[in-house]
Every structure is written in structure tokens, then in C-alpha cells.
Design a protein around this motif. Structure first.
Motif, PDB file in Angstrom:
ATOM      1  N   ASN A  14      38.899  38.932  40.100  1.00 41.20           N
ATOM      2  CA  ASN A  14      37.886  39.141  41.125  1.00 41.20           C
ATOM      3  C   ASN A  14      37.619  37.848  41.884  1.00 41.20           C
ATOM      4  O   ASN A  14      37.498  36.787  41.264  1.00 41.20           O
ATOM      5  CB  ASN A  14      36.571  39.604  40.485  1.00 41.20           C
ATOM      6  CG  ASN A  14      36.740  40.936  39.801  1.00 41.20           C
ATOM      7  OD1 ASN A  14      36.641  41.971  40.424  1.00 41.20           O
ATOM      8  ND2 ASN A  14      37.040  40.904  38.510  1.00 41.20           N
ATOM      9  N   HIS A  57      29.948  35.102  35.847  1.00 43.90           N
ATOM     10  CA  HIS A  57      29.917  35.087  34.381  1.00 43.90           C
ATOM     11  C   HIS A  57      31.290  34.677  33.866  1.00 43.90           C
ATOM     12  O   HIS A  57      32.242  34.557  34.645  1.00 43.90           O
ATOM     13  CB  HIS A  57      29.462  36.437  33.817  1.00 43.90           C
ATOM     14  CG  HIS A  57      30.400  37.579  34.075  1.00 43.90           C
ATOM     15  ND1 HIS A  57      30.684  38.043  35.341  1.00 43.90           N
ATOM     16  CD2 HIS A  57      31.139  38.345  33.222  1.00 43.90           C
ATOM     17  CE1 HIS A  57      31.529  39.053  35.252  1.00 43.90           C
ATOM     18  NE2 HIS A  57      31.838  39.259  33.983  1.00 43.90           N
ATOM     19  N   ASP A  61      38.493  37.599  34.034  1.00 38.75           N
ATOM     20  CA  ASP A  61      38.831  38.161  35.352  1.00 38.75           C
ATOM     21  C   ASP A  61      37.962  37.578  36.472  1.00 38.75           C
ATOM     22  O   ASP A  61      38.114  37.952  37.636  1.00 38.75           O
ATOM     23  CB  ASP A  61      38.758  39.702  35.329  1.00 38.75           C
ATOM     24  CG  ASP A  61      37.415  40.245  34.862  1.00 38.75           C
ATOM     25  OD1 ASP A  61      36.859  39.702  33.890  1.00 38.75           O
ATOM     26  OD2 ASP A  61      36.920  41.211  35.476  1.00 38.75           O
ATOM     27  N   HIS A  62      37.076  36.648  36.121  1.00 35.09           N
ATOM     28  CA  HIS A  62      36.234  35.981  37.131  1.00 35.09           C
ATOM     29  C   HIS A  62      36.470  34.469  37.200  1.00 35.09           C
ATOM     30  O   HIS A  62      35.958  33.817  38.106  1.00 35.09           O
ATOM     31  CB  HIS A  62      34.752  36.285  36.857  1.00 35.09           C
ATOM     32  CG  HIS A  62      34.463  37.750  36.948  1.00 35.09           C
ATOM     33  ND1 HIS A  62      33.911  38.336  38.066  1.00 35.09           N
ATOM     34  CD2 HIS A  62      34.731  38.759  36.083  1.00 35.09           C
ATOM     35  CE1 HIS A  62      33.825  39.641  37.877  1.00 35.09           C
ATOM     36  NE2 HIS A  62      34.322  39.924  36.678  1.00 35.09           N
ATOM     37  N   ASP A 137      30.229  43.964  37.659  1.00 36.18           N
ATOM     38  CA  ASP A 137      29.953  43.833  36.229  1.00 36.18           C
ATOM     39  C   ASP A 137      28.466  44.026  35.935  1.00 36.18           C
ATOM     40  O   ASP A 137      27.759  43.106  35.519  1.00 36.18           O
ATOM     41  CB  ASP A 137      30.459  42.482  35.694  1.00 36.18           C
ATOM     42  CG  ASP A 137      31.956  42.302  35.940  1.00 36.18           C
ATOM     43  OD1 ASP A 137      32.348  42.233  37.107  1.00 36.18           O
ATOM     44  OD2 ASP A 137      32.716  42.260  34.960  1.00 36.18           O
ATOM     45  N   HIS A 185      29.729  48.458  32.343  1.00 37.84           N
ATOM     46  CA  HIS A 185      30.071  48.502  33.768  1.00 37.84           C
ATOM     47  C   HIS A 185      29.390  49.675  34.466  1.00 37.84           C
ATOM     48  O   HIS A 185      29.037  50.671  33.840  1.00 37.84           O
ATOM     49  CB  HIS A 185      31.587  48.593  33.929  1.00 37.84           C
ATOM     50  CG  HIS A 185      32.297  47.318  33.589  1.00 37.84           C
ATOM     51  ND1 HIS A 185      32.437  46.290  34.500  1.00 37.84           N
ATOM     52  CD2 HIS A 185      32.876  46.894  32.439  1.00 37.84           C
ATOM     53  CE1 HIS A 185      33.097  45.286  33.920  1.00 37.84           C
ATOM     54  NE2 HIS A 185      33.376  45.629  32.664  1.00 37.84           N
ATOM     55  N   HIS A 210      35.663  46.429  41.846  1.00 33.11           N
ATOM     56  CA  HIS A 210      35.874  46.435  40.398  1.00 33.11           C
ATOM     57  C   HIS A 210      36.134  47.852  39.884  1.00 33.11           C
ATOM     58  O   HIS A 210      35.654  48.243  38.811  1.00 33.11           O
ATOM     59  CB  HIS A 210      34.660  45.813  39.688  1.00 33.11           C
ATOM     60  CG  HIS A 210      35.014  44.980  38.478  1.00 33.11           C
ATOM     61  ND1 HIS A 210      35.738  45.484  37.414  1.00 33.11           N
ATOM     62  CD2 HIS A 210      34.742  43.695  38.144  1.00 33.11           C
ATOM     63  CE1 HIS A 210      35.868  44.534  36.497  1.00 33.11           C
ATOM     64  NE2 HIS A 210      35.297  43.427  36.919  1.00 33.11           N
TER      65      HIS A 210
HETATM   66 ZN   LIG Z   1      34.838  41.751  35.594  1.00 35.90          ZN
END
Ligand SMILES: [Zn+2]
Ligand SMILES: [Zn+2]
Length: 248
Positions: A14, A57, A61-62, A137, A185, A210
Motif C-alpha cells: 500500500n 502502522h 504491506d505498509h 486497515d 479489516h 485494500h
Molecule cells: Zn494492510
């Protein structure tokens, strides 16, 4: 003018680019540094133009690209204390994310979101009297989320899964419970409900982000959200690769 472009979305990474004539920032950097650089350049900027990376966070994936982006290009990475504690990466230019931050003519305020990370946040981005929100998220809608989304001209928000597809899908039980739980999520339905409460004719664009590859379909997310938010809602979807630019 504030320009916004989602560079990547989903569990593979992301990142959202926001820029004006004065400054450019990234919210999250979940792709490799090379992929981020390419997508920044495809947006007409140089990677050196990026003044800051703000981290929502610590999930991989971030943050995948932050170590290299900070080392190689000297970009400062901002995260709050809890998030830094969860980041096992050798980031050189560490900044402390505050509740309110100013970069050039962009002002950013964070707000808490419920998610299974140390201290996860969403971001409100103000420029020239307009507001954009980038929030993924999110385990469930909260009053903080609704407050943030109110009077926001551009909204990039998670629409992660269809509850039935997830329940009947291939994921193991524990993972289904995690995603469905209050710190997992946001479902298409919950996303649509909260959007239905906040969007109006002044909303320029809503981008659904997402989306789960296994537990969602773009057309299903859009249809479900419109059931709650109204047929007239200006819904866009993130896809593979960078999304279209939104101007505000
Ligand atoms: Zn995520
Ligand atoms: Zn996460």
C-alpha cells in the motif's frame, strides 16, 4: 491544487502519493523502493521530491520499502512510538509522527483506527481549505473514523472483503476470525454504511482500497458500497498498479 494518487493497494503493498507545487509526501510505502520510485516518476515527480513518508502502522504491506527509501534517498520516515517499536527495519531518517504535522502547504492530522497493530492511524490531509482522508486497515467503523470522513472532499478508504465470500472462502478459520474481528479489516458493507453517513454532493471522489484478492471482487465492492452510499456516489477503485490521479 492537491493531487492524490494511490500507487498500490492491497496485501501486496500500500502506498499513496499526495503532492502540491510545494511539497510531496507518501502515506505508507509498502512496495519495494524500486517500485515506489517508478510509480512516483510515472506521476511526474522525482523520488527526491518526496519530503516525508508517513506510516499508518507496522504491517509489512505498509512499510516494505522504507529502509531503502530512507537510506538511498534520505527521505525521512514518520511513525508514532508504538509503530516504531513494531518496525524491525534499519531506517536511517526516523521522524516521530505527531498528531498534527505540516509539510509545506499540506497539513496532516492522524486519527486512531482499530486494527491489530501497535498504534495504527488514518490520516486527514488538509490543503487550501479542502480535506482528503487516507484510511485503510480498519477493523470496524468508529466515531473517530466518521468524524475524520465528514466534510472530506476525497476519501481513500478500505473496502476489504465481502463477508460471505470470506466466510465461505479458502482462508483458515483463525485468519477469517482475525479479519472479521473488531481489529481486522473493513467489510464492503461497513465501508458502505459509514460512507452513506458522510458523503454528499461536495464529495469529489471516493476510492475503495485494500480490496482482498481472495475475499472480494471490485464490482461487488462497488455495488455493495453504492447500496448504502447511493447510486450517485463517485466511486473509484484501486486496481493493479497505480490508480488514476485525483485533483482537489
Ligand atoms: Zn494492510
Ligand atoms: Zn494491517
Amino acid at each position: 491544487m492537491l493531487r492524490i494518487r494511490n500507487l498500490a493497494s492491497g496485501s501486496s503493498g500500500n502506498s499513496t502519493l499526495l503532492w502540491t507545487d510545494e511539497t510531496a509526501i507518501l502515506v505508507d510505502a509498502g512496495l519495494s523502493a524500486l517500485q515506489i520510485r517508478r510509480r512516483v516518476e510515472a506521476s511526474g515527480l522525482e523520488i527526491e521530491d518526496i519530503e516525508a513518508i508517513l506510516i499508518s502502522h507496522e504491517h509489512i504491506d505498509h512499510i516494505r520499502g522504507i529502509e531503502r527509501l530512507s537510506k538511498r534517498y534520505g527521505i525521512r520516515v514518520y511513525a508514532n512510538e508504538g509503530t516504531w517499536l513494531g518496525i524491525r527495519k534499519d531506517v536511517e531518517n526516523r521522524g516521530m509522527l505527531k498528531d498534527e504535522m505540516v509539510f509545506g502547504d499540506i497539513r496532516i492530522t492522524g486519527f486512531p483506527v482499530p486494527h491489530d497493530a501497535n498504534d495504527p492511524v488514518g490520516f486527514q490531509v488538509m490543503h487550501d481549505g479542502n480535506k482528503a482522508v487516507v484510511v485503510t486497515d480498519v477493523g470496524h467503523p468508529t466515531k473517530y473514523l466518521k468524524n475524520a470522513l465528514e466534510e472530506s472532499s476525497v476519501i481513500i478508504i478500505e473496502s476489504n472483503h465481502d463477508v460471505d465470500l470470506l466466510k465461505n472462502g479458502p482462508y483458515p478459520y483463525y485468519l477469517k476470525q482475525r479479519i472479521l474481528g473488531p481489529e481486522g479489516h473493513l467489510s464492503n458493507e461497513d465501508c458502505g454504511k459509514v460512507l452513506g453517513e458522510v458523503i454528499n454532493e461536495d464529495t469529489v471522489a471516493v476510492m475503495l482500497a485494500h480490496l482482498s484478492e481472495h475475499n472480494n471482487k471490485p464490482e461487488l465492492a462497488e455495488r455493495t458500497v453504492k447500496e448504502y452510499a447511493g447510486e450517485g456516489a463517485r466511486i473509484m477503485l484501486t486496481g493493479r498498479g497505480a490508480a488514476p490521479e485525483i485533483r482537489l
